[in-house]
Write a protein that holds these residues in place. Structure first.
Motif, PDB file in Angstrom:
ATOM      1  N   ASN A  80      -3.092  -7.629   3.692  1.00 34.89           N
ATOM      2  CA  ASN A  80      -3.707  -6.389   3.253  1.00 34.89           C
ATOM      3  C   ASN A  80      -3.188  -5.288   4.183  1.00 34.89           C
ATOM      4  N   GLU A  81      -2.646  -4.224   3.617  1.00 29.47           N
ATOM      5  CA  GLU A  81      -2.081  -3.136   4.419  1.00 29.47           C
ATOM      6  C   GLU A  81      -2.987  -1.910   4.353  1.00 29.47           C
ATOM      7  N   ARG A  82      -3.015  -1.154   5.448  1.00 31.61           N
ATOM      8  CA  ARG A  82      -3.682   0.144   5.419  1.00 31.61           C
ATOM      9  C   ARG A  82      -3.220   0.988   6.597  1.00 31.61           C
TER      10      ARG A  82
ATOM     11  N   ASN B 232       0.837  -1.191   0.000  1.00 31.33           N
ATOM     12  CA  ASN B 232       0.000   0.000   0.000  1.00 31.33           C
ATOM     13  C   ASN B 232       0.879   1.251   0.000  1.00 31.33           C
TER      14      ASN B 232
END
Length: 112
Positions: free
Chosen positions: A36-38, A2
């Motif tokens: 999943n990155e955020r 991300n």
């Protein structure tokens, strides 16, 4: 990867903290290939199947790495802080960590 997480790591003022954050991010990607990155709560969060797996955060004197769902992990005494389900490793300037061991723990914790 991300871009917001990349930007966050590049914006860390202390070079040693940026290096640790980059290394910890690599650990998560090795442990959870489909992670999943955020950015959430102004820090990088890593999720697997919508559930928190790990978080990297910085403070003035440390980089913290939290592993979620850690209750079943066999962790070294005194190495991590926090309640059984969420363990945090605090790294200060000059500290190192066993990358392979951390990959193993993150991988185990993210199953299920």
């Amino acid at each position: 990867m991300n871009q917001e997480v990349t930007d966050f790591i590049h914006s860390i003022k202390e070079p040693w903290q940026g290096e640790l954050a980059t290394s910890l991010r690599k650990v998560v990607h090795q442990a959870i290939p489909d992670v999943n990155e955020r950015i959430q709560y102004k820090k990088p969060h890593f999720l697997k199947n919508g559930k928190y797996a790990a978080v990297i955060s910085t403070s003035k004197e440390a980089v913290s790495f939290t592993i979620f769902n850690a209750s079943s992990l066999d962790l070294r005494e005194g190495m991590f802080d926090g309640p059984p389900e969420r363990k945090t490793l605090k790294l200060r300037k000059g500290d190192t960590f066993d990358s392979e061991q951390l990959v193993s723990w993150v991988s185990q914790a993210s199953v299920g």
